[in-house]
Design a protein around this motif. Sequence first.
Motif, mmCIF file in Angstrom:
data_model
loop_
_atom_site.group_PDB
_atom_site.id
_atom_site.type_symbol
_atom_site.label_atom_id
_atom_site.label_comp_id
_atom_site.label_asym_id
_atom_site.label_seq_id
_atom_site.Cartn_x
_atom_site.Cartn_y
_atom_site.Cartn_z
ATOM 1 N N ASN A 98 0.921 -1.179 -0.095
ATOM 2 C CA ASN A 98 -0.006 0.042 -0.082
ATOM 3 C C ASN A 98 0.916 1.130 -0.065
ATOM 4 O OD1 ASN A 98 -3.187 0.128 0.419
ATOM 5 N ND2 ASN A 98 -2.404 -1.870 1.347
ATOM 6 N N VAL A 99 1.715 1.289 0.741
ATOM 7 C CA VAL A 99 2.767 2.634 1.044
ATOM 8 C C VAL A 99 3.657 2.628 -0.321
ATOM 9 C CG1 VAL A 99 4.675 3.428 2.199
ATOM 10 C CG2 VAL A 99 2.753 2.354 3.432
ATOM 11 N N ALA A 100 4.020 1.574 -0.982
ATOM 12 C CA ALA A 100 4.754 1.587 -1.976
ATOM 13 C C ALA A 100 4.145 1.810 -3.246
ATOM 14 C CB ALA A 100 5.593 0.473 -2.185
ATOM 15 N N MET A 101 2.839 1.762 -3.292
ATOM 16 C CA MET A 101 2.088 1.844 -4.536
ATOM 17 C C MET A 101 2.621 3.293 -5.726
ATOM 18 S SD MET A 101 0.065 0.769 -7.039
ATOM 19 C CE MET A 101 -0.441 -0.533 -5.999
ATOM 20 N N GLY A 102 2.442 4.433 -4.914
ATOM 21 C CA GLY A 102 2.686 5.647 -5.198
ATOM 22 C C GLY A 102 4.171 5.666 -5.846
ATOM 23 N N LEU A 103 5.102 5.276 -5.401
ATOM 24 C CA LEU A 103 6.386 5.065 -5.830
ATOM 25 C C LEU A 103 6.541 4.006 -6.912
ATOM 26 C CD1 LEU A 103 8.280 4.810 -2.573
ATOM 27 C CD2 LEU A 103 8.284 7.133 -4.168
ATOM 28 N N LYS A 104 5.902 3.188 -7.233
ATOM 29 C CA LYS A 104 5.940 2.033 -8.300
ATOM 30 C C LYS A 104 5.186 2.910 -9.442
ATOM 31 C CE LYS A 104 6.169 -1.945 -5.812
ATOM 32 N NZ LYS A 104 5.432 -3.376 -5.191
ATOM 33 N N VAL A 105 4.066 3.579 -9.046
ATOM 34 C CA VAL A 105 3.454 4.125 -10.331
ATOM 35 C C VAL A 105 4.278 5.230 -10.833
ATOM 36 C CG1 VAL A 105 1.530 5.651 -10.628
ATOM 37 C CG2 VAL A 105 1.205 4.051 -9.273
ATOM 38 N N ARG A 106 5.233 6.013 -10.085
ATOM 39 C CA ARG A 106 6.284 6.832 -10.684
ATOM 40 C C ARG A 106 7.487 6.156 -11.181
ATOM 41 N NH1 ARG A 106 6.292 12.312 -6.863
ATOM 42 N NH2 ARG A 106 3.792 12.729 -7.092
ATOM 43 N N ARG A 107 7.518 4.930 -11.180
ATOM 44 C CA ARG A 107 8.648 4.146 -11.803
ATOM 45 C C ARG A 107 9.825 4.321 -11.237
ATOM 46 N NH1 ARG A 107 6.581 1.554 -16.402
ATOM 47 N NH2 ARG A 107 4.597 2.301 -17.364
ATOM 48 N N ARG A 108 9.862 4.397 -9.778
ATOM 49 C CA ARG A 108 11.222 4.512 -8.973
ATOM 50 C C ARG A 108 11.810 3.153 -9.017
ATOM 51 N NH1 ARG A 108 12.441 8.860 -10.417
ATOM 52 N NH2 ARG A 108 13.861 8.803 -8.596
ATOM 53 N N PRO A 109 12.919 3.269 -9.144
ATOM 54 C CA PRO A 109 13.833 1.861 -8.821
ATOM 55 C C PRO A 109 13.314 1.113 -7.586
ATOM 56 C CG PRO A 109 15.324 3.660 -9.374
ATOM 57 C CD PRO A 109 14.025 4.252 -9.354
ATOM 58 N N ALA A 110 13.609 -0.240 -7.749
ATOM 59 C CA ALA A 110 12.950 -0.975 -6.643
ATOM 60 C C ALA A 110 13.838 -0.842 -5.310
ATOM 61 C CB ALA A 110 13.179 -2.554 -7.192
ATOM 62 N N LYS A 111 14.890 -0.690 -5.521
ATOM 63 C CA LYS A 111 15.917 -0.621 -4.362
ATOM 64 C C LYS A 111 15.472 0.866 -3.760
ATOM 65 C CE LYS A 111 20.514 -0.126 -2.939
ATOM 66 N NZ LYS A 111 22.173 -0.393 -3.140
ATOM 67 N N GLU A 112 15.192 2.096 -4.334
ATOM 68 C CA GLU A 112 14.930 3.179 -3.755
ATOM 69 C C GLU A 112 13.313 3.209 -3.125
ATOM 70 O OE1 GLU A 112 13.267 7.680 -4.907
ATOM 71 O OE2 GLU A 112 14.430 6.353 -6.449
ATOM 72 N N VAL A 113 12.512 2.229 -3.794
ATOM 73 C CA VAL A 113 10.900 1.806 -3.373
ATOM 74 C C VAL A 113 11.360 1.142 -1.907
ATOM 75 C CG1 VAL A 113 9.057 0.616 -3.390
ATOM 76 C CG2 VAL A 113 10.044 1.785 -5.599
ATOM 77 N N ALA A 114 12.246 0.405 -1.849
ATOM 78 C CA ALA A 114 12.458 -0.442 -0.483
ATOM 79 C C ALA A 114 12.937 0.475 0.568
ATOM 80 C CB ALA A 114 13.121 -1.720 -0.828
ATOM 81 N N THR A 115 13.883 1.117 0.165
ATOM 82 C CA THR A 115 14.564 2.043 1.181
ATOM 83 C C THR A 115 13.605 3.115 1.736
ATOM 84 O OG1 THR A 115 16.863 1.696 0.220
ATOM 85 C CG2 THR A 115 16.362 3.639 1.642
ATOM 86 N N ARG A 116 12.748 3.729 0.726
ATOM 87 C CA ARG A 116 11.895 4.719 1.368
ATOM 88 C C ARG A 116 10.817 4.345 2.079
ATOM 89 N NH1 ARG A 116 11.219 8.850 -3.674
ATOM 90 N NH2 ARG A 116 9.527 9.766 -2.481
ATOM 91 N N VAL A 117 10.203 3.278 1.597
ATOM 92 C CA VAL A 117 9.106 2.869 2.273
ATOM 93 C C VAL A 117 9.603 2.047 3.703
ATOM 94 C CG1 VAL A 117 7.448 0.514 2.240
ATOM 95 C CG2 VAL A 117 7.654 2.125 0.353
ATOM 96 N N ALA A 118 10.831 1.569 3.852
ATOM 97 C CA ALA A 118 11.032 1.016 5.050
ATOM 98 C C ALA A 118 11.219 2.059 5.970
ATOM 99 C CB ALA A 118 12.397 0.049 4.852
ATOM 100 N N ALA A 119 12.058 3.257 5.487
ATOM 101 C CA ALA A 119 12.309 4.439 6.459
ATOM 102 C C ALA A 119 10.739 5.075 6.860
ATOM 103 C CB ALA A 119 12.965 5.548 5.615
ATOM 104 N N VAL A 120 9.859 5.344 6.077
ATOM 105 C CA VAL A 120 8.603 5.610 6.571
ATOM 106 C C VAL A 120 7.897 4.880 7.573
ATOM 107 C CG1 VAL A 120 6.263 6.322 5.850
ATOM 108 C CG2 VAL A 120 8.431 7.080 4.704
ATOM 109 N N LEU A 121 7.995 3.592 7.058
ATOM 110 C CA LEU A 121 7.248 2.595 8.240
ATOM 111 C C LEU A 121 8.107 2.440 9.453
ATOM 112 C CD1 LEU A 121 6.466 -0.602 5.876
ATOM 113 C CD2 LEU A 121 5.075 1.363 6.543
ATOM 114 N N GLU A 122 9.311 2.822 9.459
ATOM 115 C CA GLU A 122 10.066 2.847 10.918
ATOM 116 C C GLU A 122 9.637 4.111 11.447
ATOM 117 O OE1 GLU A 122 12.606 1.761 13.627
ATOM 118 O OE2 GLU A 122 12.244 0.574 12.036
ATOM 119 N N THR A 123 9.587 5.239 10.690
ATOM 120 C CA THR A 123 9.062 6.528 11.452
ATOM 121 C C THR A 123 7.642 6.414 12.033
ATOM 122 O OG1 THR A 123 10.396 7.553 9.736
ATOM 123 C CG2 THR A 123 8.630 9.115 11.002
ATOM 124 N N LEU A 124 6.865 5.761 11.529
ATOM 125 C CA LEU A 124 5.446 5.697 12.047
ATOM 126 C C LEU A 124 5.160 4.468 12.756
ATOM 127 C CD1 LEU A 124 3.320 7.018 8.823
ATOM 128 C CD2 LEU A 124 4.302 8.256 10.684
#
Length: 368
Positions: A98-124
């Motif tokens: 769910n959190v990664a969907m917007g980044l995937k729609v914008r075609r961000r690299p898989a490694k960037e998606v994993a890193t950014r989503v993990a950081a946000v999930l940790e923050t929240l």
Amino acid sequence: PALSLSQIVKFHGSHCAVNHLACTIEQGEIVSILGPSGCGKTTLLRCVAGLEAIDDGEIAINNRVVSSKALFLPPERRNIGMVFQSYALWPHLTVFANVAMGLKVRRRPAKEVATRVAAVLETLELAGLADRLPSQLSGGQQQRVAVARAIVMEPEILLFDEPLSNLDARIRERVRSELHDLLRKLGITTLYVTHDKAEAMALSDRIIVMRGGVIDQVGTGREIYDTPATAFIADFIGRFNFLPASPLAGTDALHTVEVKGQRMALMPARSQAAGTVGFKPEDAVLCPNPAGRANVFELSVLKQTYFGSSVEVVAELLGTPVTLSLPETVAGNTLRIHLPPAKLTYFGADGQALGGEPPAPSLQIAGE
């Protein structure tokens, strides 16, 4: 300013939902749009989000115009995040997906998606829930997932459309506290739509009170609650009691009005026209010793309701039923109260508050 609204006009058919509305929101500020159903608050939020085009005026985000009569940027080009009333989570996707969907729609690299989503999930504080489905989460956890999905896109502005209205009262109070701490931690400029005054006052740096498509008042929760600009705000925010009044001669320090043949003193009102005197339920003070005090009245008790921390008393004051919030149950069918002049507000026939600036709030106990 992070967000600038300049003379915004929006029609729904022949109905003007937003009427020449103008305000600015500063960087990192949390601002609530508060008002009753149909006042135009959700329409305004949708215009900022790019879900609706405006008919006149201009919307700018960080000094970049995103909407006007001649220009309309779609939502995906406005760099905003939005949390909907229903959260709008995909029920078949995990929290991570769910959190990664917007980044995937914008075609961000898989490694960037994993890193950014993990950081946000940790923050929240959602890292341990990444593999769960929305149906396996509590209401507060679902809300945090919706916020995570919005902020993972690194928006300039975060928009909320009554995100707590679907929760029951007990859960809503807890989630509201969690959301307050989260928004302070994130520091993202936030526009929050609600019809709940407690929600707006708990979350916001400032509150915009709307009525009929226009702004009635902008200020902090204390400013709006203690010094309402109109009778509408007084009733909507503070549950004011209103008494019809006619001005009499006064002094520079106090103004005297007549209410049902009785004199009442209040702060200078700058008006000689008939209007109304208003006061909040908690402004009335029990007065066992009336000596030397202005505005002491005998009331007939009509009803009492015990709420634990206070007692709500409905009584008749000068022939008008009023609601009082008192610390204890009243013994007998009558009571004596003192109405401090500084706590009274005079409203003109047009509903505008006409009183002078009140002193700083202070604890007043009559008879001591």
